[in-house]
Design a protein around this motif. Structure first.
Motif, PDB file in Angstrom:
ATOM      1  N   LEU A 184      41.285  42.487  58.571  1.00  7.51           N
ATOM      2  CA  LEU A 184      41.899  42.874  59.844  1.00  7.51           C
ATOM      3  C   LEU A 184      41.617  41.841  60.918  1.00  7.51           C
ATOM      4  O   LEU A 184      42.499  41.465  61.695  1.00  7.51           O
ATOM      5  N   LYS A 185      40.331  41.405  60.956  1.00  4.38           N
ATOM      6  CA  LYS A 185      39.936  40.411  61.951  1.00  4.38           C
ATOM      7  C   LYS A 185      40.743  39.125  61.767  1.00  4.38           C
ATOM      8  O   LYS A 185      41.238  38.535  62.734  1.00  4.38           O
ATOM      9  N   ARG A 186      40.897  38.695  60.492  1.00  6.50           N
ATOM     10  CA  ARG A 186      41.652  37.483  60.209  1.00  6.50           C
ATOM     11  C   ARG A 186      43.114  37.641  60.615  1.00  6.50           C
ATOM     12  O   ARG A 186      43.721  36.739  61.186  1.00  6.50           O
ATOM     13  N   LEU A 187      43.674  38.815  60.339  1.00  3.54           N
ATOM     14  CA  LEU A 187      45.068  39.060  60.703  1.00  3.54           C
ATOM     15  C   LEU A 187      45.268  39.035  62.209  1.00  3.54           C
ATOM     16  O   LEU A 187      46.261  38.516  62.721  1.00  3.54           O
ATOM     17  N   LYS A 188      44.289  39.646  62.933  1.00  2.24           N
ATOM     18  CA  LYS A 188      44.382  39.639  64.407  1.00  2.24           C
ATOM     19  C   LYS A 188      44.306  38.223  64.945  1.00  2.24           C
ATOM     20  O   LYS A 188      45.051  37.852  65.863  1.00  2.24           O
ATOM     21  N   GLU A 189      43.364  37.423  64.384  1.00  3.29           N
ATOM     22  CA  GLU A 189      43.257  36.032  64.829  1.00  3.29           C
ATOM     23  C   GLU A 189      44.558  35.284  64.552  1.00  3.29           C
ATOM     24  O   GLU A 189      45.041  34.515  65.398  1.00  3.29           O
ATOM     25  N   ASP A 190      45.127  35.526  63.342  1.00  5.61           N
ATOM     26  CA  ASP A 190      46.413  34.879  63.015  1.00  5.61           C
ATOM     27  C   ASP A 190      47.508  35.322  63.970  1.00  5.61           C
ATOM     28  O   ASP A 190      48.351  34.519  64.395  1.00  5.61           O
ATOM     29  N   LYS A 191      47.458  36.628  64.348  1.00  2.00           N
ATOM     30  CA  LYS A 191      48.475  37.160  65.266  1.00  2.00           C
ATOM     31  C   LYS A 191      48.365  36.505  66.626  1.00  2.00           C
ATOM     32  O   LYS A 191      49.374  36.123  67.245  1.00  2.00           O
ATOM     33  N   ILE A 192      47.098  36.357  67.107  1.00  2.00           N
ATOM     34  CA  ILE A 192      46.891  35.736  68.432  1.00  2.00           C
ATOM     35  C   ILE A 192      47.384  34.294  68.416  1.00  2.00           C
ATOM     36  O   ILE A 192      48.067  33.839  69.345  1.00  2.00           O
ATOM     37  N   THR A 193      47.022  33.574  67.361  1.00  2.00           N
ATOM     38  CA  THR A 193      47.453  32.159  67.279  1.00  2.00           C
ATOM     39  C   THR A 193      48.971  32.052  67.206  1.00  2.00           C
ATOM     40  O   THR A 193      49.578  31.192  67.860  1.00  2.00           O
TER      41      THR A 193
END
Length: 641
Positions: A158-167
Motif C-alpha cells: 500500500l505504501k509503495r502504491l501511494k508513493e507511486d500515486k504521489i509521483t
C-alpha cells in the motif's frame, strides 16, 4: 537493519500438489540481503514468494550463515554463503530463459505436501531435465506468512502504491503545465505563421503572373529555334540515311552470300541428323525385338526348369522303388540260400535213410511227399525271381531313357543361356552405339554454334577492313600529292645543275640499281620510297649534300631496308620542303605509320604503302612504330600475304 534488493522478477513455476494435476503459476521472487549490526554484524539472505494477482499469497525464507552450512551439508553444495545469492540468481535467470520452450532444460517446481496451497510449508526446487533423469540442483523450504507478516507485506505494498500515486500525480501536474505552455506558444506562433502565409500568397501570385508572361515569350522564341534546327537535322538525317542505306545494301549482299553457304552446310548437317535419327529408330526397333525374344527365352528357361524339377522328383521316386525291389531280391536270395542248405541237409538225410531203408520206409514216403511240396515252392519262387529280374531290367532301361532326356534338356538350357548372353552383349553394343550417336549429335550442334560465332567475327573483321581501306586510300592520295610536289622541285633543281654526273652503285643483294638521271630531266618516275626518304630526311644531311653536288642514288627492287648512315649518299635539294619557321619536318602525321595488331594486310598495296621498318630512321621518336607491330600476322582472308 539494512536491506539490499538483489532480484525481483516474476518467474513461471510448476505447481505440484498431492492428488492434483500439475499447473503453471506466475510467482514473483524477491531476494534481499539483510545486514544486521546489533549486537554482532550478520548477513542474512531473505527470499520471498508472492503472487501479483493474489495479495494473500506469501511465502518467506530467511537463510543465515549457520542455516546455510546445514543446507550445504544436506544438499552437497560447493558454494560459500557469499557466492550463494549470485549462483541462485543465475539459476533463476536460466529458468526464465527456458520457461517459454516446450521442453525446458531448467525449471522451477513448487512442491506442496497438501492438496491445496493453504498455509502449508512449500519447497522450491530448481530442476534440470534430461532424457535420463530429473536433477534437483537446489531445494529450498518456504514457510507460509502468518497474519502479521501478510499485514506487514500488504502495508508495504500500500505504501509503495501511494508513493507511486504521489509521483504520478506530480508528473501529471508537471506535464499538464508544460502542455498548457506549449499550447499557448503554438497558438501565438500559429497566428504569426498565418499572417506570414497571407503575405507569401500575395507575393506568390504576383511572382507567378510575371513568370508566366516571361516563360510564354521564351517558349515562342524556343519554338522558332526548334523549327529551324529541326529542318537542318532533317536534311542531315536524310543524307546520313542515304549513306547508311548504301552501306547496308552492300553488307546485306555479303551476308546473303555467306547465308547461302551456311544454308548449304546446314542442309548437310540436317541430312546427317535425319540419318542419325533413322538409325536410332532402327536400333530402337531392333532393341525392342531383342527384348521380346529375351523375355520369351526367359519364359522358356523357367518352364524347362520346372520340367527339370518334376523329372527330378519322378526320378527320385523311381530310384526309391528300385531300392525297395533290390531289397526284396536280396531277401529272396537269402531264402534260396537257406533252402539250398536245407536241400543239402535233406540229401544227407536221404543217404542216411537209404542205409535205413528197410527200417524207415514209412518215414521216407512221408518225407518224399514233403520234398515234392518243397520242390513246387522252389519252382514258384524261381519263377517269381525271373519276373523280378525282368522288372528290374525294365526299370533300368526307363532310368537310362530318363537320364538321356535330362542330358538333352541340360544341353538345350545351356545353349539357350549362351544365346541369352550373346543377345545381352548385342544389346549392350547397341546401347553404346546409341550413346555414341547422341554424343556425335551434340558435337555437331556445338560445331554449328562455333560456325555462327565465326560468321559474326568475320562480319566484324570485314567492317574493320573497310575502314582500314578508306584510311589507306586517304594516305595513298596524300602521299601521291607530296611525291608530285617533290618531283616538281627535283625537276627544277636538275635543270639548274646541267653539268651534274650520276654515279651508279650496286645494291647489297647484287641487283643492279636504277639508271642515272640525264641532265635534261628524269628518265622514269621516282620511287615513292626514295621521294619520301628525301622528304623526311633530317636537317644534318643538308651539309653533306651541299659538299658533293653530284647526286648518288641507290634503289633496290626488293625494297631492302635503307639506312641513312650507309656508304651510299642520298642528296636532297637546297629547297628542302621543311617548315623552317618551326624547325619541324613537314609530312603525314605519325599515327598513320603505326601498325595495329588486329589490322588485315591487303593485296596490291606493296608498292604504295610504306613499311614502318623503312621509315624508322626518318620518323621522330614518338612516331616510330612499336616492336610488336613490326611483324605482320598471317591474314585469314588473303592467304598470299
Amino acid at each position: 537493519m539494512a536491506a539490499e534488493s538483489l532480484f525481483n522478477r516474476a518467474v513461471c513455476v510448476q505447481l505440484r500438489c498431492r492428488g492434483c494435476e500439475e499447473r503453471r503459476l506466475n510467482v514473483r521472487v524477491n531476494i534481499e540481503l539483510l545486514s544486521i549490526s546489533n549486537p554482532v554484524h550478520k548477513k542474512d539472505l531473505a527470499v520471498r514468494l508472492t503472487d501479483d494477482t493474489d495479495p494473500f499469497f506469501l511465502y518467506n525464507l530467511v537463510i543465515s550463515e549457520e542455516d546455510f552450512q546445514s543446507l550445504k551439508s544436506q544438499q552437497g553444495l560447493l558454494v560459500d554463503f557469499s557466492a550463494f545469492p549470485q549462483k541462485f540468481i543465475d539459476l533463476l535467470h536460466q529458468c526464465i530463459q527456458e520457461q517459454n520452450k516446450d521442453i525446458p532444460r531448467f525449471m522451477l517446481q513448487l512442491v506442496s505436501s497438501a492438496s491445496v496451497l493453504d498455509h502449508t510449508p512449500v519447497s522450491l526446487n530448481v530442476v534440470e531435465t534430461n532424457p535420463f533423469k530429473h536433477l534437483t540442483h537446489l531445494s529450498l523450504k518456504f514457510l507460509p506468512g502468518n497474519d502479521a507478516e501478510i499485514k506487514k507485506f500488504l502495508a508495504s505494498c500500500l505504501k509503495r502504491l501511494k508513493e507511486d500515486k504521489i509521483t504520478l500525480e506530480e508528473k501529471f501536474r508537471k506535464t499538464e503545465e508544460d502542455l498548457t505552455r506549449q499550447l499557448s506558444y503554438t497558438q501565438q506562433s500559429l497566428s504569426e505563421k498565418s499572417r506570414e502565409l497571407d503575405k507569401l500568397k500575395n507575393e506568390w501570385t504576383s511572382f507567378s503572373t510575371a513568370l508566366t508572361n516571361k516563360h510564354t515569350q521564351e517558349l515562342t522564341n524556343e519554338k522558332e529555334r526548334a523549327l529551324q534546327s529541326q529542318a537542318q537535322y532533317q536534311q542531315q538525317h536524310e543524307q546520313q540515311k542515304k549513306e547508311l542505306e548504301n552501306l547496308h545494301q552492300k553488307s546485306i549482299q555479303q551476308l546473303q552470300n555467306r547465308l547461302a553457304e551456311l544454308e548449304v552446310i546446314n542442309k548437310d548437317l540436317t541430312e546427317r541428323r535425319y540419318k542419325g535419327d533413322s538409325t536410332v529408330r532402327e536400333l530402337k526397333a531392333k532393341l525392342s525385338g531383342i527384348e521380346d525374344e529375351c523375355q520369351r527365352a526367359k519364359q522358356e528357361v523357367l518352364s524347362l526348369r520346372r520340367e527339370n524339377t518334376t523329372l527330378d522328383a519322378e526320378c527320385h521316386e523311381k530310384e526309391k522303388l528300385i531300392n525297395q525291389l533290390q531289397t526284396r531280391v536280396a531277401v529272396l536270395e537269402q531264402e534260396i540260400k537257406d533252402k539250398d542248405q536245407l536241400v543239402n541237409r535233406t540229401k544227407e538225410v536221404l543217404d542216411a535213410t537209404q542205409e535205413q531203408k528197410v527200417i524207415l520206409e514209412e518215414s521216407t514216403e512221408k518225407k518224399q511227399s514233403h520234398i515234392e511240396k518243397l520242390e513246387t515252392t522252389i519252382k514258384s519262387l524261381s519263377g517269381e525271381l525271373l519276373k523280378a529280374n525282368e522288372i528290374i531290367k525294365k526299370l533300368q532301361g526307363d532310368l537310362k531313357t530318363l537320364m538321356s532326356k535330362l542330358k538333352l534338356k541340360n544341353t538345350v538350357t545351356i545353349q539357350q543361356e549362351k544365346l541369352l548372353a550373346e543377345k545381352e552383349e548385342r544389346l549392350q553394343k547397341e546401347q553404346r552405339e546409341l550413346q555414341e550417336m547422341g554424343q556425335s549429335l551434340r558435337l555437331k550442334e556445338q560445331e554449328v554454334c562455333k560456325l555462327q560465332e565465326q560468321l559474326e567475327s568475320t562480319i566484324q573483321k570485314l567492317e574493320e577492313s573497310k575502314q582500314l581501306l578508306k584510311t589507306n586510300e586517304n594516305v595513298i592520295t596524300w602521299l601521291n600529292k607530296q611525291l608530285n610536289e617533290v618531283q616538281m622541285g627535283k625537276k627544277l633543281e636538275t635543270s639548274a645543275s646541267a653539268h651534274g654526273g650520276v654515279r651508279t652503285a650496286i645494291s647489297p643483294h647484287g641487283m643492279p640499281d636504277r639508271p642515272s638521271f640525264p641532265s635534261s630531266g628524269i628518265g622514269h618516275p621516282l620511287s615513292p620510297l626514295y621521294a619520301f626518304q628525301n622528304f623526311l630526311e633530317p636537317a644534318h644531311h643538308k651539309n653533306v649534300s651541299s659538299q658533293c653536288p653530284v647526286p648518288k642514288i641507290q634503289f633496290n627492287t626488293q625494297l631492302s631496308k635503307m639506312n641513312p648512315c650507309s656508304d651510299v649518299q642520298t642528296v636532297t635539294p637546297a629547297n628542302h620542303p621543311a617548315n623552317k619557321e618551326n624547325g619541324e619536318n613537314l609530312g603525314l602525321d605519325s599515327k598513320y605509320f603505326k601498325k595495329k595488331d588486329d589490322s588485315i594486310p591487303l593485296r596490291g598495296l606493296s608498292q604504295n604503302t610504306l613499311n614502318a621498318e623503312y621509315l624508322k630512321p626518318y620518323l621522330p621518336t614518338k612516331a616510330q612504330p612499336s616492336p610488336k607491330a613490326a611483324v605482320t600476322p598471317a591474314s585469314a582472308y588473303f592467304p598470299g600475304q
